[in-house]
Design a protein around this motif. Structure first.
Motif, PDB file in Angstrom:
ATOM      1  N   TYR A  25       0.823  -1.125   0.112  1.00 33.93           N
ATOM      2  CA  TYR A  25      -0.009  -0.075   0.033  1.00 33.93           C
ATOM      3  C   TYR A  25       1.030   1.168   0.065  1.00 33.93           C
ATOM      4  O   TYR A  25       0.600   2.140  -0.920  1.00 33.93           O
ATOM      5  CB  TYR A  25      -1.001  -0.077   1.340  1.00 33.93           C
ATOM      6  N   GLY A  26       1.816   1.331   0.974  1.00 33.01           N
ATOM      7  CA  GLY A  26       2.791   2.470   0.947  1.00 33.01           C
ATOM      8  C   GLY A  26       3.457   2.505  -0.496  1.00 33.01           C
ATOM      9  O   GLY A  26       3.788   3.676  -0.946  1.00 33.01           O
ATOM     10  N   ALA A  27       3.858   1.523  -0.827  1.00 29.90           N
ATOM     11  CA  ALA A  27       4.877   1.612  -2.079  1.00 29.90           C
ATOM     12  C   ALA A  27       3.943   2.143  -3.362  1.00 29.90           C
ATOM     13  O   ALA A  27       4.592   2.727  -4.229  1.00 29.90           O
ATOM     14  CB  ALA A  27       5.432   0.143  -2.553  1.00 29.90           C
ATOM     15  N   ALA A  32      10.024   4.760  -2.506  1.00 32.36           N
ATOM     16  CA  ALA A  32      10.936   4.093  -1.455  1.00 32.36           C
ATOM     17  C   ALA A  32      11.547   4.854  -0.323  1.00 32.36           C
ATOM     18  O   ALA A  32      11.166   4.407   0.674  1.00 32.36           O
ATOM     19  CB  ALA A  32      11.828   3.238  -2.024  1.00 32.36           C
ATOM     20  N   GLU A  33      12.101   6.092  -0.697  1.00 29.25           N
ATOM     21  CA  GLU A  33      12.665   6.981   0.412  1.00 29.25           C
ATOM     22  C   GLU A  33      11.679   7.386   1.393  1.00 29.25           C
ATOM     23  O   GLU A  33      12.255   8.124   2.381  1.00 29.25           O
ATOM     24  CB  GLU A  33      13.622   7.811  -0.289  1.00 29.25           C
ATOM     25  N   SER A  34      10.757   7.584   0.807  1.00 31.02           N
ATOM     26  CA  SER A  34       9.582   8.013   1.750  1.00 31.02           C
ATOM     27  C   SER A  34       8.764   7.143   2.689  1.00 31.02           C
ATOM     28  O   SER A  34       7.847   7.379   3.227  1.00 31.02           O
ATOM     29  CB  SER A  34       8.599   8.997   1.014  1.00 31.02           C
ATOM     30  N   ASN A  35       9.350   5.871   2.202  1.00 27.28           N
ATOM     31  CA  ASN A  35       8.425   4.633   3.126  1.00 27.28           C
ATOM     32  C   ASN A  35       9.843   4.330   4.567  1.00 27.28           C
ATOM     33  O   ASN A  35      10.885   3.801   4.090  1.00 27.28           O
ATOM     34  CB  ASN A  35       8.088   3.466   2.620  1.00 27.28           C
ATOM     35  N   HIS A  36       9.074   4.125   5.540  1.00 24.38           N
ATOM     36  CA  HIS A  36      10.022   4.060   6.672  1.00 24.38           C
ATOM     37  C   HIS A  36       9.584   2.592   7.455  1.00 24.38           C
ATOM     38  O   HIS A  36       9.173   2.868   8.549  1.00 24.38           O
ATOM     39  CB  HIS A  36      10.308   5.295   7.356  1.00 24.38           C
ATOM     40  N   GLY A 114       2.170   9.224   5.865  1.00 20.73           N
ATOM     41  CA  GLY A 114       2.228   9.950   4.620  1.00 20.73           C
ATOM     42  C   GLY A 114       1.072  10.880   4.530  1.00 20.73           C
ATOM     43  O   GLY A 114      -0.046  10.663   4.986  1.00 20.73           O
ATOM     44  N   ILE A 115       1.294  11.809   3.594  1.00 24.76           N
ATOM     45  CA  ILE A 115       0.104  12.856   3.335  1.00 24.76           C
ATOM     46  C   ILE A 115      -1.027  12.171   2.673  1.00 24.76           C
ATOM     47  O   ILE A 115      -1.942  12.970   2.678  1.00 24.76           O
ATOM     48  CB  ILE A 115       0.869  14.062   2.487  1.00 24.76           C
ATOM     49  N   ASP A 141      10.462  15.754   4.990  1.00 26.30           N
ATOM     50  CA  ASP A 141       9.859  15.252   3.653  1.00 26.30           C
ATOM     51  C   ASP A 141       8.501  15.709   3.352  1.00 26.30           C
ATOM     52  O   ASP A 141       7.450  15.576   3.940  1.00 26.30           O
ATOM     53  CB  ASP A 141       9.856  13.753   3.940  1.00 26.30           C
ATOM     54  N   PRO A 142       8.460  16.262   2.236  1.00 24.25           N
ATOM     55  CA  PRO A 142       7.040  17.002   1.943  1.00 24.25           C
ATOM     56  C   PRO A 142       5.995  15.902   1.709  1.00 24.25           C
ATOM     57  O   PRO A 142       4.802  16.144   1.628  1.00 24.25           O
ATOM     58  CB  PRO A 142       7.305  17.684   0.560  1.00 24.25           C
TER      59      PRO A 142
END
Length: 152
Positions: A25-27, A32-36, A114-115, A141-142
């Motif tokens: 879902y996140g991907a 990738a750099e915004s998923n932690h 995430g936004i 991170d925007p």
């Protein structure tokens, strides 16, 4: 529907499937750099409390974790299977994790999401979380929203 929440090993096949679904879902929403995501081995660390929500029939339908730090904790890996949504499980799971954090003497719980995670943002805001700047090892991170809640 009745849900049972308990500390469990994140490496169980049915739990791994939930974690993978959350990652997919996140991907689909973010680079990738915004998923932690914490990897499974880290979720087994002694400072992590990893909780699984199961139906009365033992089906894993939700996950969540808190990573304990010095006086604060970070909420990680919150995910509820789409088929189990709309029944208050996310709110119950969040309250359970907050209670575990408070029981460990934690006064503040923080998170990054995430936004585009509108349902999650709504849940956190309704639960008393407020927006804040980046924390710990996160960089601004925007695509990220950082939040926290005072527990004690």
């Amino acid at each position: 529907m009745i849900f049972h929440l308990s500390l469990e090993d994140p490496g169980q096949p049915d739990v791994l499937k939930l974690l993978e679904d959350g990652e997919a879902y996140g991907a689909a929403l973010y680079p990738a750099e915004s998923n932690h995501y914490l990897p499974v081995e880290t979720l087994r660390a002694t400072h992590i409390r990893f909780v699984v929500a199961r139906t009365e029939h033992g089906v894993a339908v939700g996950t969540g974790a808190i990573a304990l730090d010095d006086g604060w904790a970070e909420l990680k890996r919150m995910w509820v299977a789409p088929a189990a949504r709309g029944r208050g499980l996310s709110k119950t799971l969040l309250a359970h994790l907050e209670a575990r954090a408070a029981g460990a003497g934690i006064s503040v719980i923080r998170l990054e999401t995430g936004i585009e995670n509108h349902e999650a943002l709504g849940l956190y805001e309704r639960s008393g979380y407020v927006r804040r700047g980046a924390f710990a090892d996160y960089l601004p991170d925007p695509l990220s929203v950082f939040m926290e809640k005072t527990l004690i």
